[in-house]
Design a protein around this motif. Structure first.
Motif: not given
Length: 195
Positions: A67-73, A76-81
């Protein structure tokens, strides 16, 4: 002829190192970490807490690393997904433990999932930041361990070379037979290339 001979020497001298390097490149980060010396493992243990339990890292290592945790951090929408996918991965792992009748792991996963839901359901970017930081710290730890190991290997090679110079003598049969062995290797390569 001399290029082929040089190539065969290089391959013979470095085959072991190349195999080890290839194995490390293919190995998942979590697996590499588990093979570190105790002093580095102690540092690894300090990275994890109830915010992101080490058990979860262990159970879902390949998925977590994909997973791309840095992008999710930062989104918001990617973090939720990613957070909801994490909960789904926990459910899948729970099902595997259920089939294996592993009551302890079932209990631990259920507890971890409840904790994550209560703490991060409304703020998934926070868990993404925590996981991203843990993965970054793991990489830093691996780099430190690797560079230390490389330094130790270089020192050992230097000691071996010094020792070889001390024990080698003019009539050493190993040194005398090396050209013949290298020629046999060249012949083997030629035969392999003909096939």
């Amino acid at each position: 002829e001399s290029v082929l001979l040089q190539l065969s020497r290089f391959i013979v001298d470095n085959i072991f190192c190349l195999c080890k390097l290839e194995a490390c490149v293919r190995m998942a980060q979590w697996n590499q970490l588990q093979q570190l010396e105790t002093r580095y493992l102690e540092q690894l243990y300090h990275l994890y807490s109830d915010s992101f339990p080490m058990e979860l890292r262990q159970f879902l290592a390949p998925w977590i690393e994909s997973q791309d945790w840095a992008y999710a951090a930062n989104k918001e929408s990617h973090a939720t997904l990613v957070f909801h996918n994490l909960l789904g991965e926990i459910d899948q792992q729970y099902s595997r433990f259920l089939q294996e009748n592993n009551v302890l792991y079932q209990h631990n996963l259920r507890r971890i999932k409840q904790h994550l839901q209560s703490k991060y359901l409304e703020k998934p970017m926070e868990i993404a930041r925590i996981v991203a930081r843990c993965l970054w710290e793991e990489q830093r730890l691996l780099q430190t361990a690797t560079s230390t190991t490389q330094l130790q290997i270089r020192q050992q090679i230097k000691k071996l070379e010094e020792l070889q110079q001390k024990v080698s003598y003019k009539g050493d049969p190993i040194i005398q037979h090396r050209p013949a062995l290298e020629e046999k290797i060249v012949d083997l390569f030629r035969n392999l290339m003909k096939r």
